[in-house]
Each structure stands twice: as C-alpha cells, then as structure tokens.
Design an enzyme around this catalytic site. Sequence first.
Site, short mmCIF file in Angstrom:
data_model
loop_
_atom_site.label_atom_id
_atom_site.label_comp_id
_atom_site.label_asym_id
_atom_site.label_seq_id
_atom_site.Cartn_x
_atom_site.Cartn_y
_atom_site.Cartn_z
N CYS A 197 0.70 -1.75 -0.46
CA CYS A 197 -0.01 0.00 0.50
C CYS A 197 0.69 1.08 0.03
O CYS A 197 0.29 2.38 -0.24
CB CYS A 197 -1.01 0.13 1.00
SG CYS A 197 -0.39 0.51 2.43
N CYS A 238 12.60 -7.66 12.91
CA CYS A 238 12.70 -8.26 11.75
C CYS A 238 12.02 -8.34 10.39
O CYS A 238 11.17 -9.34 10.51
CB CYS A 238 12.76 -9.82 12.37
SG CYS A 238 13.83 -10.60 11.46
#
Length: 143
Positions: free
Chosen positions: A58, A128
């Site tokens: 997005c 991460c």
Amino acid sequence: MSGDRDDKRYPYPKDDAELRRRLTPMQYEVTQHAATERPFTGEYTDTEDAGIYHCVVCGTALFESGAKYHSGCGWPSYFKPIDAEVIDEKMDYTHGMTRVEVRCNQCGAHLGHVFEDGPRDKTGLRYCINSAALNFEAKPEWK
C-alpha cells in the site's frame, strides 16, 4: 499464517488479482500468506543508504534508515517503526513458537516479527522484516 486476515478490517482495500499482477511471487507469498524469505537473501538486508522503507502493498511509510541496524539475523532489522500507528502486532503461534507478528496497519500485509532482543540503548526491540514486504525510497540528502 498466524491468524485469519479477516479478523481485523484494514483501511486499504486489496484486490487479490491486482496484487498477484503487481507483486512478485515472493512479495505476494510474504505479504499475503506470511511466508518468510531465506535469511541473507533479501534485497535490503545490507542496505545502508539513507531513506524510508515503505509497505510494498500500500505504500505506507514504515521504517526510516536511521532506525535500521545490523542484527546478524539475516533480515533487515529496525529498532522502531517510523510511527507506532503504522504497525499492527498480532500473536503468532505457528511453527511451534510464540512470536509477535508485525503487519502493516493500513493493509494488513505481513511484514515479519518483532523480538525483545534489540539494542538496549535504543528500544530493546528488533523488528525483523522481510525485504520482500518493503520498497525503499532513497533520501540521499539525509546523509
């Protein structure tokens, strides 16, 4: 995947056919099915350029290069998002582990996981993140 994607409604509408056309197979599997890149293979693992990392689905700005560090885990690591509101966290009990999944709060794209083993002098967190979930916008003027 850690849970049903429909248990939360995200503001950014997604069209599966459009996503399959626009994203690479790895980007699609990571963001839509919570797949994980192999360690040390992602495009941004060793990137040190100044800039902003955006959601590949997005376009939401997620992380700044100033929060990126080398954790040695094999994936891009950040000690904080650009803003707490851009991240959605969800418990993930898959693969016999208990982890916190990180998603884009605008479209629900799976980004990776957050762990409490980050730099203690910063936030103590390690976001991460899969490179396949990100697009990088260079900001050379930040150097």
